[in-house]
Write a protein that holds these residues in place. Structure first.
Motif, PDB file in Angstrom:
ATOM      1  N   GLY A   1       2.458   1.950  -3.339  1.00  0.00           N
ATOM      2  CA  GLY A   1       1.359   2.337  -4.161  1.00  0.00           C
ATOM      3  C   GLY A   1       0.864   1.439  -5.141  1.00  0.00           C
ATOM      4  O   GLY A   1       0.178   1.749  -6.165  1.00  0.00           O
TER       5      GLY A   1
ATOM      6  N   ALA B   1      -7.359  -6.325   0.618  1.00  0.00           N
ATOM      7  CA  ALA B   1      -6.694  -5.281  -0.336  1.00  0.00           C
ATOM      8  C   ALA B   1      -7.650  -5.123  -1.294  1.00  0.00           C
ATOM      9  O   ALA B   1      -8.126  -6.053  -1.901  1.00  0.00           O
ATOM     10  CB  ALA B   1      -5.181  -5.059  -0.464  1.00  0.00           C
TER      11      ALA B   1
ATOM     12  N   LEU C   1      -1.532  -0.985  -4.281  1.00  0.00           N
ATOM     13  CA  LEU C   1      -2.948  -1.661  -4.100  1.00  0.00           C
ATOM     14  C   LEU C   1      -3.332  -0.671  -2.881  1.00  0.00           C
ATOM     15  O   LEU C   1      -2.652   0.306  -2.255  1.00  0.00           O
ATOM     16  CB  LEU C   1      -2.968  -2.974  -3.431  1.00  0.00           C
ATOM     17  CG  LEU C   1      -1.965  -3.467  -2.470  1.00  0.00           C
ATOM     18  CD1 LEU C   1      -2.140  -3.037  -0.980  1.00  0.00           C
ATOM     19  CD2 LEU C   1      -1.588  -4.893  -2.092  1.00  0.00           C
ATOM     20  N   GLN C   2      -4.749  -0.882  -2.581  1.00  0.00           N
ATOM     21  CA  GLN C   2      -5.379  -0.061  -1.410  1.00  0.00           C
ATOM     22  C   GLN C   2      -5.799  -1.189  -0.346  1.00  0.00           C
ATOM     23  O   GLN C   2      -6.579  -1.954  -0.534  1.00  0.00           O
ATOM     24  CB  GLN C   2      -6.555   0.776  -1.853  1.00  0.00           C
ATOM     25  CG  GLN C   2      -7.210   1.655  -0.920  1.00  0.00           C
ATOM     26  CD  GLN C   2      -6.387   2.794  -0.617  1.00  0.00           C
ATOM     27  OE1 GLN C   2      -5.884   3.670  -1.281  1.00  0.00           O
ATOM     28  NE2 GLN C   2      -6.404   3.031   0.777  1.00  0.00           N
TER      29      GLN C   2
ATOM     30  N   THR D   1     -12.004  -0.275  -8.269  1.00  0.00           N
ATOM     31  CA  THR D   1     -10.792   0.288  -7.789  1.00  0.00           C
ATOM     32  C   THR D   1     -11.144   1.099  -6.865  1.00  0.00           C
ATOM     33  O   THR D   1     -12.499   1.402  -6.812  1.00  0.00           O
ATOM     34  CB  THR D   1     -10.084   1.022  -8.703  1.00  0.00           C
ATOM     35  OG1 THR D   1     -10.634   2.262  -9.083  1.00  0.00           O
ATOM     36  CG2 THR D   1      -9.616   0.123 -10.073  1.00  0.00           C
TER      37      THR D   1
ATOM     38  N   ARG E   1      -5.833  -0.080  -6.411  1.00  0.00           N
ATOM     39  CA  ARG E   1      -5.872   1.396  -6.259  1.00  0.00           C
ATOM     40  C   ARG E   1      -6.348   1.928  -7.426  1.00  0.00           C
ATOM     41  O   ARG E   1      -5.864   1.422  -8.525  1.00  0.00           O
ATOM     42  CB  ARG E   1      -4.609   1.590  -5.854  1.00  0.00           C
ATOM     43  CG  ARG E   1      -4.423   3.239  -5.641  1.00  0.00           C
ATOM     44  CD  ARG E   1      -2.855   3.401  -5.232  1.00  0.00           C
ATOM     45  NE  ARG E   1      -2.459   2.871  -4.001  1.00  0.00           N
ATOM     46  CZ  ARG E   1      -2.532   3.548  -3.049  1.00  0.00           C
ATOM     47  NH1 ARG E   1      -2.886   4.856  -2.839  1.00  0.00           N
ATOM     48  NH2 ARG E   1      -2.139   3.018  -1.716  1.00  0.00           N
ATOM     49  N   THR E   2      -7.094   2.935  -7.260  1.00  0.00           N
ATOM     50  CA  THR E   2      -7.426   3.692  -8.615  1.00  0.00           C
ATOM     51  C   THR E   2      -6.365   4.375  -9.250  1.00  0.00           C
ATOM     52  O   THR E   2      -5.237   4.631  -8.754  1.00  0.00           O
ATOM     53  CB  THR E   2      -8.616   4.677  -7.946  1.00  0.00           C
ATOM     54  OG1 THR E   2      -8.993   5.473  -9.341  1.00  0.00           O
ATOM     55  CG2 THR E   2      -7.720   5.703  -7.209  1.00  0.00           C
TER      56      THR E   2
ATOM     57  N   ASP F   1       0.907  -1.258  -0.084  1.00  0.00           N
ATOM     58  CA  ASP F   1      -0.033   0.019   0.032  1.00  0.00           C
ATOM     59  C   ASP F   1       0.971   1.237   0.185  1.00  0.00           C
ATOM     60  O   ASP F   1       0.556   2.210  -0.979  1.00  0.00           O
ATOM     61  CB  ASP F   1      -0.924   0.060   1.262  1.00  0.00           C
ATOM     62  CG  ASP F   1      -1.793   0.979   1.184  1.00  0.00           C
ATOM     63  OD1 ASP F   1      -3.054   0.937   1.368  1.00  0.00           O
ATOM     64  OD2 ASP F   1      -1.407   2.311   1.389  1.00  0.00           O
TER      65      ASP F   1
ATOM     66  N   ALA G   1     -10.151   4.300  -3.720  1.00  0.00           N
ATOM     67  CA  ALA G   1      -9.442   5.314  -3.206  1.00  0.00           C
ATOM     68  C   ALA G   1      -9.604   5.500  -1.764  1.00  0.00           C
ATOM     69  O   ALA G   1     -10.606   4.808  -1.044  1.00  0.00           O
ATOM     70  CB  ALA G   1      -9.901   6.801  -3.653  1.00  0.00           C
ATOM     71  N   PRO G   2      -8.799   6.337  -0.898  1.00  0.00           N
ATOM     72  CA  PRO G   2      -8.967   6.141   0.612  1.00  0.00           C
ATOM     73  C   PRO G   2     -10.296   6.503   1.327  1.00  0.00           C
ATOM     74  O   PRO G   2     -10.458   6.046   2.384  1.00  0.00           O
ATOM     75  CB  PRO G   2      -7.760   6.922   1.162  1.00  0.00           C
ATOM     76  CG  PRO G   2      -6.958   7.283  -0.154  1.00  0.00           C
ATOM     77  CD  PRO G   2      -7.983   7.031  -1.323  1.00  0.00           C
TER      78      PRO G   2
END
Length: 251
Positions: free
Chosen positions: A47, A56, A49-50, A212, A59-60, A44, A214-215
């Motif tokens: 950068g 998990a 994956l989220q 995907t 990630r966008t 994470d 985002a946070p």
């Protein structure tokens, strides 16, 4: 299994299955869940994956900065904007989100369309100033420079007083389980206020954002009434939204 090899396999699972469940992968790799969670934290931070609760998600790929986003998926955004413009009707009150995809809707508005658009987006307000019939309400607040839009208490409070017929919502990521997400917590709060009392909520996203995250969460996917994306979206990515009763348009 070496750490580097395990991380590579984690990313392979994420690519092939669309998500990582820490409990399942710990059994598959014969390591503790703490080990998998540590790997996910490091991936994470790098950068790749989220991290989410229990595992998990992808990630966008979209950029944070408005200027950079203007160059992303430009053809897809034009088609999405044209399709979303078909939802607007005479006399409506429409809440228009900031972002380059909602902005693309304005390129296809008929010159005889008469309605009211409320927005906190500076680029949108500039474009709408040239429309002969549309009434424009610009909501202020602290300028979030990277998005070219207002944020903060004043912005949120103004939207909470509205009952829009339609909200055109942008997003950084969209996932059937993780919901509609974005990069910034204040931006997410404004978007939540926009949709709080909207009769219809249409999210406009390029296909690369599907599946995907985002946070920061805006809303569960089930709150949407419409999903408008481009035809590059795979059917298996769109099927969960149709099952929720969301009207899906892929152009």
């Amino acid at each position: 299994m070496l750490t580097a090899e395990r991380k590579r396999k984690l990313l392979e699972v994420l690519q092939s299955e669309g998500k990582i469940l820490a409990s399942e992968l710990s059994r598959r790799f014969g390591v503790s869940e703490d080990t998998v969670r540590r790997d996910l934290r490091e991936l994470d931070r790098a950068g790749f994956l989220q991290r989410v609760h229990g595992g998990a998600l992808p990630r966008t790929p979209t950029s944070v900065e408005h200027k950079a986003r203007q160059k992303e998926s430009t053809d897809a955004k034009k088609r999405i904007g044209a399709a979303a413009a078909q939802l607007l009707r005479q006399g409506q009150l429409v809440a228009l989100d900031a972002g380059t995809t909602p902005l693309a809707v304005l390129d296809r508005l008929a010159p005889d369309l008469s309605l009211t658009i409320v927005t906190h987006s500076l680029p949108a307000a500039t474009v709408l100033a040239e429309h002969p019939r549309i009434e424009v309400v610009v909501i202020g607040g602290r300028l979030f420079k990277s998005a070219r839009a207002g944020v903060g208490v004043a912005t949120v409070d103004a939207y909470r007083l509205l009952r829009p017929d339609l909200c055109i919502l942008g997003a950084a990521g969209l996932h059937p389980e993780a919901g509609v997400t974005t990069f910034d917590s204040e931006e997410a709060e404004v978007k939540r206020a926009m949709i709080a009392h909207a009769a219809r909520v249409a999210v406009v996203v390029a296909s690369e954002k599907l599946g995907t995250v985002a946070p920061h969460l805006i809303t569960p996917a089930g709150r949407l009434t419409h999903l408008i994306t481009d035809s590059a979206a795979a059917d298996d990515l769109l099927a969960p939204y149709r099952e929720m009763g969301v009207e899906v348009v892929a152009v």
